[in-house]
Design a protein around this motif. Structure first.
Motif, PDB file in Angstrom:
ATOM      1  N   ILE A 438       0.872  -1.177   0.000  1.00  0.00           N
ATOM      2  CA  ILE A 438       0.000   0.000   0.000  1.00  0.00           C
ATOM      3  C   ILE A 438       0.907   1.225   0.000  1.00  0.00           C
ATOM      4  O   ILE A 438       1.675   1.446   0.939  1.00  0.00           O
ATOM      5  CB  ILE A 438      -0.929   0.018   1.228  1.00  0.00           C
ATOM      6  N   ASP A 439       0.833   1.993  -1.072  1.00  0.00           N
ATOM      7  CA  ASP A 439       1.721   3.142  -1.272  1.00  0.00           C
ATOM      8  C   ASP A 439       0.954   4.425  -0.989  1.00  0.00           C
ATOM      9  O   ASP A 439       0.014   4.780  -1.705  1.00  0.00           O
ATOM     10  CB  ASP A 439       2.243   3.133  -2.712  1.00  0.00           C
ATOM     11  N   HIS A 440       1.356   5.121   0.091  1.00  0.00           N
ATOM     12  CA  HIS A 440       0.725   6.389   0.456  1.00  0.00           C
ATOM     13  C   HIS A 440       1.450   7.588  -0.150  1.00  0.00           C
ATOM     14  O   HIS A 440       1.117   8.723   0.166  1.00  0.00           O
ATOM     15  CB  HIS A 440       0.697   6.537   1.981  1.00  0.00           C
ATOM     16  N   LYS A 444       5.346   3.511   2.335  1.00  0.00           N
ATOM     17  CA  LYS A 444       4.802   2.275   1.782  1.00  0.00           C
ATOM     18  C   LYS A 444       4.586   1.269   2.913  1.00  0.00           C
ATOM     19  O   LYS A 444       5.491   1.019   3.709  1.00  0.00           O
ATOM     20  CB  LYS A 444       5.749   1.676   0.742  1.00  0.00           C
ATOM     21  N   THR A 468      -7.801   1.072   8.184  1.00  0.00           N
ATOM     22  CA  THR A 468      -7.295   2.437   8.134  1.00  0.00           C
ATOM     23  C   THR A 468      -8.234   3.346   8.896  1.00  0.00           C
ATOM     24  O   THR A 468      -9.403   3.015   9.120  1.00  0.00           O
ATOM     25  CB  THR A 468      -7.154   2.927   6.685  1.00  0.00           C
ATOM     26  N   SER A 475      -4.692   9.903  -0.611  1.00  0.00           N
ATOM     27  CA  SER A 475      -4.917   8.878  -1.623  1.00  0.00           C
ATOM     28  C   SER A 475      -3.838   7.819  -1.462  1.00  0.00           C
ATOM     29  O   SER A 475      -2.793   8.058  -0.849  1.00  0.00           O
ATOM     30  CB  SER A 475      -4.869   9.476  -3.035  1.00  0.00           C
ATOM     31  N   ALA A 476      -4.102   6.625  -1.989  1.00  0.00           N
ATOM     32  CA  ALA A 476      -3.147   5.528  -1.876  1.00  0.00           C
ATOM     33  C   ALA A 476      -3.315   4.598  -3.061  1.00  0.00           C
ATOM     34  O   ALA A 476      -4.382   4.534  -3.680  1.00  0.00           O
ATOM     35  CB  ALA A 476      -3.341   4.776  -0.570  1.00  0.00           C
ATOM     36  N   SER A 477      -2.241   3.875  -3.353  1.00  0.00           N
ATOM     37  CA  SER A 477      -2.253   2.860  -4.404  1.00  0.00           C
ATOM     38  C   SER A 477      -2.003   1.504  -3.763  1.00  0.00           C
ATOM     39  O   SER A 477      -1.199   1.381  -2.831  1.00  0.00           O
ATOM     40  CB  SER A 477      -1.167   3.147  -5.445  1.00  0.00           C
ATOM     41  N   ARG A 498      -9.003   6.815  -2.436  1.00  0.00           N
ATOM     42  CA  ARG A 498      -8.967   8.255  -2.181  1.00  0.00           C
ATOM     43  C   ARG A 498      -9.886   8.582  -1.008  1.00  0.00           C
ATOM     44  O   ARG A 498     -11.005   8.062  -0.926  1.00  0.00           O
ATOM     45  CB  ARG A 498      -9.422   9.023  -3.425  1.00  0.00           C
TER      46      ARG A 498
END
Length: 503
Positions: A438-440, A444, A468, A475-477, A498
């Motif tokens: 999870i990349d913020h 990460k 969370t 947002s995060a990926s 998001r």
């Protein structure tokens, strides 16, 4: 010296009875009373004991009472003479200087009163006597106050049958405990917030001074810790007691009482009932999902394969109204578990449930609310012997997190969860390592490495729960990595998340 009589511990004053129990075995005689200590000079309060002996035929029941200075008489009592004599006792507490006397009187068609004993209590230091022209010594420090030595109460020698009897405590303390009520004991309303619950009662002793140990008990088996109540000499013989606690109410009925632990054997007071009805308890719709419908691998999973040893399920509870308190039970493989509780401010709550993989077979989970069961989710476990080599695999698709766009108040929900899934396809048998990322942006998050097992070509979907607590616009990926930290690492597509916080 002015006399100040302390509290008599032998009971309340009583009128002379018209008749008394006659002794069936011959004449009754009573001895002189002995006081111990007969002379006392020291700290007060102080107890003075009195003893006298009654002689009568075996099996006689003799009524008697104590007489005191000032023409006072104590309560009438009855004693059984098992042999030919019995010794009876009395005890009085004095808090000030006192001169007095006491005697024992036997009641019947002819009253018989034994010789009285005199006593003196001095509540001060020792008297310093000045004789002739010799000056009295001046103490350099406070004198030590000790009672004067005295002769212990005498007991007459037995005749042909030695049966002198008595008890270790001539006047044991009797305790009466009474439970009087419960604040909020009959309650109907919201149970959302904890409330104060106070149980009240009284403790009463037959004499002072006394020390009472007690505790509070509930019909459900609960017991409080022990409490100690001191009754001072010359003080009250009855005091109020209470137990206050702040508790989360639930619907139930029962009772509470006071248990006297000592003196004597434990005894229980009367019981006061309570009846609690929670109006915010409600029915709910429950959906259970198996996040890993099947497992095909080593049983139990190898140590060092984190994330593989459990079968994960999700439980979604939707309340009919909010705020609400929902009570439920987990039913694993048809066996109901203990009652649990979830409190809902929002329309629904989702939480995770896990069952460890121990062997081949099926694992089922259902949720019961108010006697109604939800759907049953099933996971199937197939066990393989021996370790498998790493398989050639790829990630077909990673879905965006559930609730990929968060549009709500931020920071209020500490248990906000996202559910991730990704399909992994293998070209043949083997073990495939993977992890979630999870990349913020600046940070990460990486999960522990897990493993999925294949015994031939095929595809399996892996799931994860991401907890969370949105606190600001962000947002995060999210993606899935296969063979992480190796030259053949494979990365999936990216799922986006998001959060837009309302003010």
């Amino acid at each position: 010296m002015a006399a100040a009589v302390g509290a008599a511990l032998c009971g309340v004053l009583a009128a002379t009875p018209a008749a008394a129990v006659a002794a069936p075995g011959g004449p009754v005689t009573v001895s002189a009373t002995k006081a111990s200590p007969a002379r006392y000079n020291g700290d007060c309060p102080v107890d003075v004991g009195f003893a006298a002996t009654i002689k009568a035929g075996p099996g006689s029941k003799v009524k008697y009472r104590w007489l005191y200075e000032g023409g006072k008489a104590g309560a009438v009592r009855t004693v059984l003479v098992k042999g030919r004599q019995v010794t009876v006792w009395d005890r009085r507490t004095f808090t000030a200087d006192t001169r007095g006397w006491q005697a024992l009187q036997v009641l019947g068609t002819r009253r018989k009163t034994g010789a009285k004993t005199t006593f003196r209590v001095g509540c001060h230091g020792p008297v310093i006597v000045q004789s002739g022209s010799t000056p009295a010594p001046v103490p350099t420090s406070s004198p030590t106050r000790k009672p004067e030595p005295s002769t212990p109460p005498a007991t007459a020698q037995p005749t042909a049958t030695p049966t002198t009897s008595g008890t270790p405590d001539p006047d044991p303390v009797k305790v009466t405990a009474t439970a009087t009520g419960i604040t909020n004991g009959n309650y109907e309303g919201s149970c959302w917030n904890p409330r104060y619950w106070t149980t009240s009662g009284t403790l009463k002793v037959s004499r002072v001074p006394a020390t009472v140990k007690y505790r509070w008990v509930d019909s459900n088996g609960w017991k409080s810790g022990e409490f100690t109540q001191e009754f001072a000499a010359g003080g009250a013989t009855e005091v109020p007691v209470k137990y206050e606690e702040k508790v989360a109410f639930d619907t139930r009925t029962g009772w509470r009482a006071i248990e006297v632990v000592s003196p004597g054997a434990p005894t229980l007071s009367n019981k006061v009932d309570y009846d609690i009805k929670c109006t915010d308890a409600t029915d709910a719709k429950v959906t259970v999902t198996a996040l890993r419908p099947s497992y095909d691998g080593v049983c139990p999973p190898p140590t060092g394969d984190p994330g593989v040893g459990d079968l994960p399920f999700t439980v979604r509870i939707e309340a009919e109204k909010t705020p609400a308190i929902v009570k439920f039970r987990r039913i694993w493989n048809g066996t109901p578990g203990p009652v649990e509780e979830v409190r809902l401010n929002e329309p629904y709550r989702t939480f995770a449930a896990h069952k460890p993989i121990t062997g081949a077979g099926t694992v089922t989970l259902a949720i019961e609310v108010n006697g109604v069961r939800s759907n049953t989710a099933t996971s199937t476990v197939t066990c393989q012997n021996g370790p498998l080599p790493e398989a050639e695999a790829q990630v077909e698709k990673v879905t965006a997190p559930e609730k990929a766009e968060y549009l709500y108040y931020c920071g209020w929900n500490p248990d906000y969860r996202h559910y991730l899934s990704g399909a992994i396809t293998a070209k043949g048998p083997g073990r495939v390592p993977y992890r979630w990322v999870i990349d913020h942006g600046s940070v990460k998050e990486k999960s522990a490495v897990g493993y999925v097992y294949f015994h031939g070509q095929g595809s399996q979907t892996q799931h994860a729960v991401w907890a969370t607590q949105p606190t600001y616009n962000a947002s995060a990926s999210v993606w899935l990595e296969l063979f992480p930290d190796t030259p053949k690492a494979v990365t999936s597509n990216v799922g986006l998340y998001r959060a837009v916080c309302r003010l």
